[in-house]
Design a protein around this motif. Structure first.
Motif, PDB file in Angstrom:
ATOM      1  N   ASP A  92       0.810  -1.219   0.000  1.00  0.00           N
ATOM      2  CA  ASP A  92       0.000   0.000   0.000  1.00  0.00           C
ATOM      3  C   ASP A  92       0.844   1.269   0.000  1.00  0.00           C
ATOM      4  OD1 ASP A  92       0.950  -0.480   2.536  1.00  0.00           O
ATOM      5  OD2 ASP A  92      -0.896   0.109   3.568  1.00  0.00           O
ATOM      6  N   GLN A 124      -2.099  10.078   3.262  1.00  0.00           N
ATOM      7  CA  GLN A 124      -3.288   9.322   3.652  1.00  0.00           C
ATOM      8  C   GLN A 124      -4.083   8.864   2.431  1.00  0.00           C
ATOM      9  OE1 GLN A 124      -5.671  11.310   6.606  1.00  0.00           O
ATOM     10  NE2 GLN A 124      -4.148  11.035   8.216  1.00  0.00           N
ATOM     11  N   ARG A 211       1.783   4.976   3.509  1.00  0.00           N
ATOM     12  CA  ARG A 211       0.354   5.270   3.626  1.00  0.00           C
ATOM     13  C   ARG A 211      -0.028   5.272   5.108  1.00  0.00           C
ATOM     14  NH1 ARG A 211      -3.839   4.952  -0.119  1.00  0.00           N
ATOM     15  NH2 ARG A 211      -2.446   3.859  -1.580  1.00  0.00           N
ATOM     16  N   GLN A 212      -0.322   6.431   5.625  1.00  0.00           N
ATOM     17  CA  GLN A 212      -0.595   6.623   7.052  1.00  0.00           C
ATOM     18  C   GLN A 212      -2.057   6.317   7.353  1.00  0.00           C
ATOM     19  OE1 GLN A 212      -0.615  10.710   8.591  1.00  0.00           O
ATOM     20  NE2 GLN A 212       0.950  10.079  10.043  1.00  0.00           N
ATOM     21  N   PRO A 213      -2.309   5.498   8.393  1.00  0.00           N
ATOM     22  CA  PRO A 213      -3.704   5.277   8.796  1.00  0.00           C
ATOM     23  C   PRO A 213      -4.353   6.590   9.226  1.00  0.00           C
ATOM     24  CG  PRO A 213      -2.224   3.715   9.865  1.00  0.00           C
ATOM     25  CD  PRO A 213      -1.365   4.758   9.227  1.00  0.00           C
ATOM     26  N   ASN A 214      -5.644   6.660   9.094  1.00  0.00           N
ATOM     27  CA  ASN A 214      -6.392   7.845   9.515  1.00  0.00           C
ATOM     28  C   ASN A 214      -6.141   8.118  10.988  1.00  0.00           C
ATOM     29  OD1 ASN A 214      -8.428   9.731  10.274  1.00  0.00           O
ATOM     30  ND2 ASN A 214      -9.619   9.122   8.487  1.00  0.00           N
ATOM     31  N   LYS A 217      -8.659   7.357  13.822  1.00  0.00           N
ATOM     32  CA  LYS A 217      -9.049   5.982  14.129  1.00  0.00           C
ATOM     33  C   LYS A 217      -8.020   5.351  15.050  1.00  0.00           C
ATOM     34  CE  LYS A 217     -11.563   5.287   9.805  1.00  0.00           C
ATOM     35  NZ  LYS A 217     -11.674   4.492   8.570  1.00  0.00           N
TER      36      LYS A 217
END
Length: 328
Positions: A92, A124, A211-214, A217
């Motif tokens: 990802d 993101q 790709r950084q998680p939100n 969350k």
């Protein structure tokens, strides 16, 4: 110079097209992409087969042995890599178009290096929507091992470009015992055991993206997987440091590791239960006495985590953590 790009794949159909585009867009065209599947149940295998049918540089490999997980997949990739250089890329994450070209250029200009470390950005949804950089920098090269041992991670898995011969000649592979902390374990052991020649090209522009998680969350974590990996890492590092008789040099790093890892557990994920955190403290303390964090402190912040105060800005809980004399 052929570059091997190694990607573990598990149910990545949502992202794999975008990752492929970032690889196809490389200005350095001499690459092979080894995608090692970990038992996917989505459409990603069919998608990757389609990729490979239309580009003979793309290869789908099966994880035919070992424990399920990214570490085994990366080891399969190393075993099959034919490139002079090697890079790990998660399914990802993305490469900037200049990534391989400039990395190969810098490594060719420094032929004595076993690996070079380059800069990684974050995003993101699309590149540019997050302005942070993954990398942290030490004043001298010896400081990077100290940072890993302190759980202040200076780079991520995609940041280095490896000389493939260095990994194969020294039989360097990822430990398949870890469900978490695979990257810190891999880099820490190399720096401790193999005395590599490396450099950190901090002046280079960002050439890959995580790709950084939100951030909104903050979910629960698999506490058992996380705590077991933390304990395994700590025990192995303590043994390696003792074996090399460098306790005086790195004991302070081990103290900082304990402090930082409990801070991460207590402040960045919601805990369902306190008992595993308490047990982790006791087991680490058995391996080597903890002097900079009390069990009462850990219990206090675990309870603050459970009632949600840890995640409320302005509640003062983060400020309490930084104070020296409290909750003894």
């Amino acid at each position: 110079m052929l570059v091997s790009i190694i990607t573990p794949n598990f149910n990545s159909c949502e992202f794999i097209y975008t990752t492929r585009q970032s690889i196809l867009g490389q200005t350095h065209k001499n690459w092979e992409w080894l995608i090692v599947d970990d038992g996917s149940t989505d459409d990603s295998i069919d998608i990757i087969k389609y990729f490979s049918k239309h580009d003979d540089r793309i290869h789908l490999l099966e994880r035919g042995y070992g424990t399920k997980g990214a570490s085994t997949c990366r080891n399969v990739g190393i075993d099959n890599a034919k490139g002079e250089y090697l890079i790990f890329l998660d399914a990802d994450d993305l490469l900037a178009s200049h990534c391989l070209e400039l990395r190969v250029k810098y490594m060719k200009e420094h032929p004595d290096l076993d690996f070079g470390v380059f800069n990684m950005g974050m995003f993101q949804r699309e590149i540019g929507d997050v302005k942070e950089v993954v990398n942290l920098y030490a004043e001298k090269l010896g400081g990077y091992l100290e940072m890993f041992l302190s759980y202040k991670l200076p780079w991520a898995i995609t940041c280095p470009l490896w000389t493939t011969s260095f990994l194969k000649k020294n039989d360097i592979r990822f430990s398949e015992k870890y469900s978490r902390l695979q990257d810190p374990e891999f880099h820490s052991k190399i720096l401790l055991k193999n005395d590599p020649q490396f450099d950190v090209f901090k002046e280079m522009k960002i050439d890959c993206f995580y790709r950084q998680p939100n951030k909104s969350k903050k979910g629960t974590i698999s506490v058992s997987k996380t705590t077991s990996s933390i304990l395994l890492y700590y025990e192995e590092m303590v043994d390696l440091i003792k074996g090399k008789h460098v306790e005086d040099k790195y004991n302070n790093c081990l103290d900082q590791f304990v402090f930082n890892v409990f801070h991460s557990l207590l402040f960045y994920s919601r805990l369902e239960k306190i008992a595993p955190i308490i047990n982790l403290y006791k087991e680490i303390n058995y391996i080597r006495p903890i002097t900079n964090l009390s069990l009462k402190q850990v219990v206090f912040f675990a309870r603050m985590n459970q009632v949600g105060l840890t995640f409320i800005k302005g509640a003062g809980i983060s400020r309490l953590w930084t104070l020296k004399n409290y909750i003894r």
